[in-house]
Motif scaffolding. Structure first.
Motif, PDB file in Angstrom:
ATOM      1  N   ALA A  92     -54.414   0.919   4.307  1.00 40.56           N
ATOM      2  CA  ALA A  92     -54.904   0.833   2.931  1.00 40.56           C
ATOM      3  C   ALA A  92     -56.106  -0.092   2.891  1.00 40.56           C
ATOM      4  O   ALA A  92     -56.284  -0.938   3.782  1.00 40.56           O
ATOM      5  CB  ALA A  92     -53.806   0.329   1.993  1.00 40.56           C
ATOM      6  N   THR A  93     -56.925   0.055   1.860  1.00 38.29           N
ATOM      7  CA  THR A  93     -58.078  -0.827   1.679  1.00 38.29           C
ATOM      8  C   THR A  93     -58.143  -1.274   0.234  1.00 38.29           C
ATOM      9  O   THR A  93     -57.609  -0.616  -0.667  1.00 38.29           O
ATOM     10  CB  THR A  93     -59.399  -0.122   2.038  1.00 38.29           C
ATOM     11  N   SER A  94     -58.808  -2.400   0.012  1.00 37.58           N
ATOM     12  CA  SER A  94     -59.126  -2.835  -1.344  1.00 37.58           C
ATOM     13  C   SER A  94     -60.444  -3.589  -1.300  1.00 37.58           C
ATOM     14  O   SER A  94     -60.863  -4.062  -0.234  1.00 37.58           O
ATOM     15  CB  SER A  94     -58.014  -3.709  -1.936  1.00 37.58           C
ATOM     16  N   ARG A  95     -61.077  -3.703  -2.466  1.00 41.85           N
ATOM     17  CA  ARG A  95     -62.397  -4.330  -2.495  1.00 41.85           C
ATOM     18  C   ARG A  95     -62.348  -5.794  -2.084  1.00 41.85           C
ATOM     19  O   ARG A  95     -63.266  -6.301  -1.453  1.00 41.85           O
ATOM     20  CB  ARG A  95     -63.000  -4.216  -3.899  1.00 41.85           C
ATOM     21  N   GLY A  96     -61.237  -6.458  -2.467  1.00 42.57           N
ATOM     22  CA  GLY A  96     -61.110  -7.852  -2.073  1.00 42.57           C
ATOM     23  C   GLY A  96     -60.920  -8.789  -3.234  1.00 42.57           C
ATOM     24  O   GLY A  96     -60.657  -9.977  -3.037  1.00 42.57           O
ATOM     25  N   GLY A  97     -61.023  -8.299  -4.456  1.00 46.15           N
ATOM     26  CA  GLY A  97     -60.654  -9.098  -5.604  1.00 46.15           C
ATOM     27  C   GLY A  97     -59.152  -9.309  -5.582  1.00 46.15           C
ATOM     28  O   GLY A  97     -58.409  -8.491  -5.058  1.00 46.15           O
ATOM     29  N   ALA A  98     -58.711 -10.403  -6.158  1.00 48.05           N
ATOM     30  CA  ALA A  98     -57.316 -10.804  -6.006  1.00 48.05           C
ATOM     31  C   ALA A  98     -56.341  -9.727  -6.457  1.00 48.05           C
ATOM     32  O   ALA A  98     -55.290  -9.535  -5.851  1.00 48.05           O
ATOM     33  CB  ALA A  98     -57.071 -12.091  -6.762  1.00 48.05           C
ATOM     34  N   THR A  99     -56.673  -9.002  -7.503  1.00 50.20           N
ATOM     35  CA  THR A  99     -55.714  -8.027  -8.028  1.00 50.20           C
ATOM     36  C   THR A  99     -56.223  -6.599  -7.887  1.00 50.20           C
ATOM     37  O   THR A  99     -55.809  -5.714  -8.618  1.00 50.20           O
ATOM     38  CB  THR A  99     -55.406  -8.333  -9.504  1.00 50.20           C
TER      39      THR A  99
END
Lengths: 113, 109
Positions: A92-99
C-alpha cells in the motif's frame, strides 16, 4: 492511470526457498507499506517506509526483510518461507500526511509447498 | 490493548439496506476508515470519518461517534456486486492503522 502494482499476482515457492515479492507505484507517494493478510483476518503490518526511513513492526519475524531502492519500488524478501507464511501480501502507499488514505495494490498470493 | 470489533458475517437481500457496525478501543484516535475487499483482492478505500456525524457518498454512508467508540457503514439499494468483506480501521495516536478482521457481507437475490 496512477496505481500500485504488485508482481507476481500468484507466487509458489518451496519450503525454505527464498522468495522476493515486488511492488511499484506511479502515485509518487512518500510512504509504502507491506501487509500480510491471512484468510478472514485483518491485514497485519510488517514494515513501512516513510521515504527512505525504514520502520519495522516489533513483531515482524526476522525471516522477513524489505528494501526500497527508490521512491517507486519496494521489495519484500522472505528468506526461508515456512508453511505459516502462506498468505496474501499487500503493498500500500500513502502521500505521507498523518491521516492520509492508504491505497492498495492487487496483492500477491504466496503458496508454500 | 487496541481492539476493533465487527460482526464476522452478515446476510442481506438485493435491493435492501444493511448496516455494518464497528466498535473500537484504541490509544488515541486520528480517524476511522472503511475499506471494501472482494474475495482474493486488495482492499479499496470507501470512506474516512474523523468528526462525529454521517458522511454520505452515493449508496454508501458512514457514521462516527467518537464518544462511544462506534462507527457504522450503511449500504443502500444493495447490489449483488456489494458481496464482499468490509474492513473497519482506526488510526491511533501514533498514526498507525489498527485493522478489524472484516465483516463478510453476503447478498442474496
Amino acid at each position: 492511470d496512477a496505481m500500485v502494482i504488485q508482481n507476481p499476482r500468484y507466487q509458489v515457492t518451496q519450503f525454505g526457498k527464498p522468495v522476493t515479492l515486488s511492488c511499484s507505484q506511479t502515485l509518487n507517494h512518500n510512504v509504502m507499506y507491506w501487509y500480510q493478510q491471512k484468510s478472514s483476518q485483518a491485514p497485519k503490518l510488517l514494515f513501512h517506509y516513510y521515504d527512505k526511513d525504514f520502520n519495522n513492526e516489533a513483531d515482524t519475524p526476522d525471516n522477513f526483510q524489505s528494501r526500497r531502492p527508490n521512491t517507486s519500488f519496494c521489495f519484500l524478501d522472505i528468506r526461508s518461507p515456512g508453511l505459516g507464511d502462506a498468505a496474501m501480501y499487500l503493498c500500500a502507499t500513502s502521500r505521507g500526511g498523518a491521516t492520509d488514505t492508504q491505497y492498495f495494490g492487487p496483492g500477491t498470493r504466496l503458496t508454500v509447498l | 490493548g487496541q481492539n476493533i470489533d465487527q460482526p464476522t458475517e452478515m446476510t442481506a437481500t438485493e435491493g435492501a439496506i444493511v448496516q455494518i457496525n464497528c466498535t473500537y478501543q484504541t490509544s488515541g484516535f486520528n480517524g476511522l476508515f472503511w475499506y471494501q475487499q472482494h474475495a482474493g483482492e486488495a482492499p479499496t478505500f470507501l470512506s474516512y470519518n474523523v468528526l462525529d456525524g454521517l458522511e454520505e457518498k452515493g449508496r454508501f454512508s458512514s457514521f462516527l461517534s467518537r464518544s462511544k467508540g462506534y462507527s457504522y457503514l450503511l449500504l443502500k439499494e444493495l447490489q449483488m456486486k456489494d458481496s464482499a468483506s468490509y474492513l473497519c480501521a482506526v488510526m491511533d495516536s501514533n498514526y498507525q492503522l489498527i485493522w478489524g478482521a472484516g465483516t463478510k457481507l453476503i447478498i442474496k437475490p
